[in-house]
Design an enzyme around this catalytic site. Structure first.
Site, PDB file in Angstrom:
ATOM      1  CB  SER A 121      -0.905   0.004   1.241  1.00 40.96           C
ATOM      2  OG  SER A 121      -0.125   0.283   2.393  1.00 40.96           O
TER       3      SER A 121
ATOM      4  CG  ASP B  61      -4.111  -2.513  -1.331  1.00 37.56           C
ATOM      5  OD1 ASP B  61      -5.086  -2.597  -2.100  1.00 37.56           O
ATOM      6  OD2 ASP B  61      -4.194  -2.661  -0.093  1.00 37.56           O
ATOM      7  CG  HIS B  62      -6.630   1.000  -1.476  1.00 40.54           C
ATOM      8  ND1 HIS B  62      -7.921   1.278  -1.868  1.00 40.54           N
ATOM      9  CD2 HIS B  62      -6.700  -0.152  -0.767  1.00 40.54           C
ATOM     10  CE1 HIS B  62      -8.740   0.347  -1.408  1.00 40.54           C
ATOM     11  NE2 HIS B  62      -8.026  -0.545  -0.743  1.00 40.54           N
TER      12      HIS B  62
ATOM     13  N   GLY C 250     -10.991  -2.965   7.505  1.00 40.33           N
ATOM     14  CA  GLY C 250     -10.816  -2.917   8.954  1.00 40.33           C
ATOM     15  C   GLY C 250     -11.539  -4.024   9.702  1.00 40.33           C
TER      16      GLY C 250
ATOM     17  N   GLY D   9     -11.611  -5.478   1.578  1.00 41.85           N
ATOM     18  CA  GLY D   9     -12.242  -5.609   2.894  1.00 41.85           C
ATOM     19  C   GLY D   9     -12.674  -7.033   3.176  1.00 41.85           C
TER      20      GLY D   9
HETATM   21  P1  13P Z   1      -9.308  -5.919   5.256  1.00 45.58           P
HETATM   22  O1  13P Z   1      -9.204  -4.661   6.068  1.00 45.58           O
HETATM   23  O2  13P Z   1     -10.663  -6.534   5.380  1.00 45.58           O
HETATM   24  O3  13P Z   1      -8.235  -6.880   5.545  1.00 45.58           O
HETATM   25  O4  13P Z   1      -9.164  -5.489   3.708  1.00 45.58           O
HETATM   26  C1  13P Z   1      -7.882  -5.256   3.162  1.00 45.58           C
HETATM   27  C2  13P Z   1      -7.944  -4.622   1.825  1.00 45.58           C
HETATM   28  O5  13P Z   1      -8.976  -4.479   1.206  1.00 45.58           O
HETATM   29  C3  13P Z   1      -6.659  -4.166   1.248  1.00 45.58           C
HETATM   30  O6  13P Z   1      -6.848  -3.472   0.049  1.00 45.58           O
HETATM   31  O1  G3H Z   2      -7.017  -1.345   2.277  1.00 48.75           O
HETATM   32  C1  G3H Z   2      -6.074  -0.977   2.938  1.00 48.75           C
HETATM   33  C2  G3H Z   2      -5.043  -1.947   3.394  1.00 48.75           C
HETATM   34  O2  G3H Z   2      -5.495  -2.634   4.521  1.00 48.75           O
HETATM   35  C3  G3H Z   2      -3.742  -1.256   3.608  1.00 48.75           C
HETATM   36  O3  G3H Z   2      -3.812  -0.450   4.734  1.00 48.75           O
HETATM   37  O4  G3H Z   2      -3.111   1.803   3.915  1.00 48.75           O
HETATM   38  O5  G3H Z   2      -2.947   1.189   6.345  1.00 48.75           O
HETATM   39  O6  G3H Z   2      -1.379   0.175   4.680  1.00 48.75           O
HETATM   40  P1  G3H Z   2      -2.739   0.754   4.926  1.00 48.75           P
HETATM   41 ZN    ZN Z   3      -8.657  -2.301   0.022  1.00 50.87          ZN
END
Ligand code: 13P
Ligand code: G3H
Ligand code: ZN
Length: 319
Positions: A48, A81-82, A177, A212
Site C-alpha cells: 500500500s 494497493d489503493h 478494517g 475488505g
Molecule cells: P481488510 O481490512 O478486510 O483486511 O481489507 C484489506 C484490503 O482491502 C486491502 O486493500
Molecule cells: O485497504 C487498505 C489496506 O489494509 C492497507 O492499509 O493503507 O494502512 O497500509 P494501509
Molecule cells: Zn482495500
C-alpha cells in the site's frame, strides 16, 4: 517467480480466488512465503501507499526480491494497493510491479474514468495490468441509500468499457478494517451476491476484486481482548462466502486486517505470558509461524491451496 496478475486471474477465473495479502515488514513477508508455499498456493503480495512510506519502498522491494531467490518455487504477483495517480506512475515506471490499483472511487464517474484511463494507457505500454474501483467501500451499513453505495452493475459495465481497466474492485457489502457488519435482528451478514451475479452477467469473464475481505475471527478477537485488548463488536466476512463469490468471478480477495489481528494477538499474549522477556525475535518467531498458519487456512477457503503446479503448468504453456 514473479508473474503477471493477469496470468493468475486467467487460471483462477470462475474456479477459485487468489489471496492478496499486504506486507509492511520482514516478518510479514517471511510468514507470507512460508504459508503460501506450505499450502502450495499462488498469491499476490500487496504494497500500500502507507507501506511504501512506513520505512522506504525500496526495503519492501528488496525483501521481495530476496524472498523470490530464497523460495524459487513460489509463484506470485506484486501489486500496488489503493494507489493514487502519482504512486501508480512511480510503480509502473519502476519496472518491479506486476499490476497497480488506481483508486479514484471517491471521484465522480467521469473523473474516475478519466484518471483510470490515463493509468491504464501508461501501465499497458509497460505490460502491467490495472485494477480500478467503482462504488464506495466504507463503514457499516453502506447499503443504506444516501450513504456509501454498492457498485451499480450497469455503471460497472460502462466503467470497464470506457476506462479499459483489467479488473474492478466492487463494493458488495464489505468494508476495510475490523468492524464490517453491524448485527441486526433478521439481517443476513455477508456479501451482496445479487450484485456480484449481475456484474458477472454483464461482464462475463471479467475479474472482480473484493476488498475488505478479512473474516475477523471471533476466536482471535476473544484472545486479543483476554490479553488486554479492547476490540468490542469486531466482525468480518463469513468464511463460507468466499468460494461461492470466487465461482461468480471474484478472482482476487484482499486480506490485511486478519494478519494484523494475528500480530496483535501474538504480541499481547507473548508479553503477558513472558513479562521478563525483551528480545524482539522471540515474539517475531511466533508471529511468522502463526501468520503462515493463517495463510494456509485462508488459501484453503479461497480454493487456491494446492494449485501451484497447475498454475506453473498453465504459465509455461502460455509462454
Ligand atoms: P481488510 O481490512 O478486510 O483486511 O481489507 C484489506 C484490503 O482491502 C486491502 O486493500
Ligand atoms: O485497504 C487498505 C489496506 O489494509 C492497507 O492499509 O493503507 O494502512 O497500509 P494501509
Ligand atoms: Zn482495500
Amino acid at each position: 517467480m514473479i508473474v503477471t496478475t493477469k496470468q493468475l486471474f486467467k487460471v483462477a477465473y470462475g474456479r477459485f480466488a487468489i489471496g492478496a495479502y499486504n506486507i509492511n515488514n520482514l516478518e510479514q513477508a517471511y510468514g507470507l512465503f512460508l504459508g503460501n508455499l506450505r499450502s502450495k498456493a499462488p498469491f499476490i503480495i500487496q504494497i500500500s501507499k502507507g507501506a511504501r512510506k512506513y520505512t522506504d519502498k525500496r526495503f519492501l522491494e528488496a525483501i521481495i526480491r530476496v524472498a523470490d531467490g530464497i523460495f524459487p518455487e513460489a509463484i506470485f504477483a506484486v501489486h500496488l494497493d489503493h494507489g493514487d495517480e502519482a504512486t501508480c506512475y512511480d510503480c509502473i515506471d519502476s519496472g518491479f510491479y506486476s499490476s497497480v490499483m488506481i483508486d479514484a472511487s471517491h471521484e465522480s464517474f467521469e473523473k474516475n474514468v478519466e484518471i483510470t484511463r490515463g493509468v491504464v494507457e501508461r501501465a499497458h505500454a509497460r505490460g502491467l495490468s490495472v485494477e480500478a474501483e467503482l462504488g464506495m467501500l466504507g463503514g457499516v451499513e453502506e447499503d443504506i441509500v444516501g450513504h456509501v453505495c454498492l457498485t451499480d452493475p450497469d455503471e460497472a459495465k460502462r466503467f470497464v468499457e470506457k476506462s479499459g481497466c483489467d479488473s474492478l474492485a466492487v463494493a458488495i457489502g464489505t468494508s476495510h478494517g475490523a468492524y464490517k457488519f453491524k448485527a441486526e435482528p433478521g439481517k443476513k451478514l455477508g456479501l451482496h451476491f445479487e450484485v456480484i451475479e449481475k456484474i458477472q452477467q454483464l461482464l462475463p469473464g471479467f475479474p472482480m476484486v473484493m476488498h475488505g475481505s478479512s473474516s475477523v475471527p471471533k476466536a482471535e478477537i476473544d484472545r486479543i481482548n483476554a490479553a488486554g485488548g479492547s476490540m468490542k463488536d469486531a466482525s468480518g466476512v463469513p468464511e463460507e462466502d468466499f468460494l461461492p463469490a470466487a465461482k461468480k468471478g471474484v478472482c482476487k480477495v484482499n486480506i490485511d486486517t486478519d494478519g494484523r489481528l494475528v500480530w496483535t494477538r501474538v504480541h499481547r499474549e507473548f508479553f503477558r505470558d513472558h513479562p521478563e522477556k525483551f528480545d524482539l525475535r522471540d515474539p517475531g518467531k511466533v508471529f511468522v509461524e502463526e501468520y503462515a498458519k493463517m495463510l494456509e487456512h485462508k488459501n484453503t477457503i479461497l480454493g487456491s491451496a494446492g494449485r501451484l503446479d497447475e498454475v506453473r503448468g498453465r504459465i509455461q504453456v502460455d509462454q
